[in-house]
Design an enzyme around this catalytic site. Structure first.
Site: not given
Length: 160
Positions: A86, A58
Site C-alpha cells: 500500500c 512490510e
C-alpha cells in the site's frame, strides 16, 4: 535482478509468514527482507494483535531488518511480500532505501505499485525502487481468498 528460483524461494518464505499471520487471526500477508542472499528481516501482518495500524507485514520486516543490520537504511536489500504494498508501506520502503520490491498478488483496493496508484513510477519522488509483481501470485492470492472465505464461514482453513 535476481534469478527466478531465488525469487521463488524468498516468496515461499514470505508465504510461510503469511500463514503464521492467519494462524493468529491476522490477514495473511508475510514479508522478508533479503541482503546478499540472506534473510535479514521477517514480518507478517499484526495490526490487530498489536493495536497498531502501521503493523503491516512490510513494516514489521523492515523494522526487523533495520534492527538486525543496525541501520535504518536498507540499501542493497530486497523486500519480498505476498501482497502488493500500500502507499504507507511504499513510503517506508522508499525511506529505508530498499533496492527491489517483489510482490505476489496484486491489490486492487490499496495497491501502490500500479493497481491503484504507481508510486515507484512517480518521477517527483526522490527515490525509486525496482518492482516485480506476480511472483507466486495464485498461491498468494489464494491464501487471502481462503482467509476471507473462512471469515465469512464459507471456506476451509488453507493455512494448515
Amino acid at each position: 535482478m535476481e534469478d527466478d528460483s531465488f525469487d521463488l524461494r524468498n516468496m515461499r518464505q514470505a508465504l510461510v509468514l503469511a500463514r503464521d499471520a492467519w494462524a493468529v487471526g491476522e490477514v495473511p500477508v508475510g514479508a522478508v527482507v533479503v541482503k546478499d542472499g540472506e534473510i535479514v528481516g521477517r514480518g507478517f501482518n499484526a495490526p490487530i494483535s498489536r493495536h497498531d495500524p502501521s503493523a503491516h507485514a512490510e513494516i514489521m520486516a523492515l523494522r526487523d531488518a533495520a534492527e538486525h543490520l543496525g541501520n535504518y537504511r536498507l540499501a542493497g536489500c530486497s523486500l519480498y511480500v505476498t501482497l502488493e504494498p500500500c502507499a504507507m508501506c511504499m513510503g517506508a520502503i522508499f525511506h529505508a532505501r530498499i533496492t527491489r520490491v517483489v510482490y505476489g498478488a496484486s491489490d486492487p483496493k490499496t495497491g501502490a505499485c500500479g493497481s491503484i496508484i504507481d508510486l515507484p513510477a512517480e518521477a517527483r519522488l526522490n527515490y525509486h525502487a525496482e518492482v516485480a509483481g506476480g511472483i507466486l501470485a495464485d498461491e498468494c492470492g489464494g491464501l487471502l481468498s481462503g482467509f476471507f472465505a473462512q471469515r465469512r464461514g464459507k471456506g476451509s482453513n488453507v493455512a494448515d
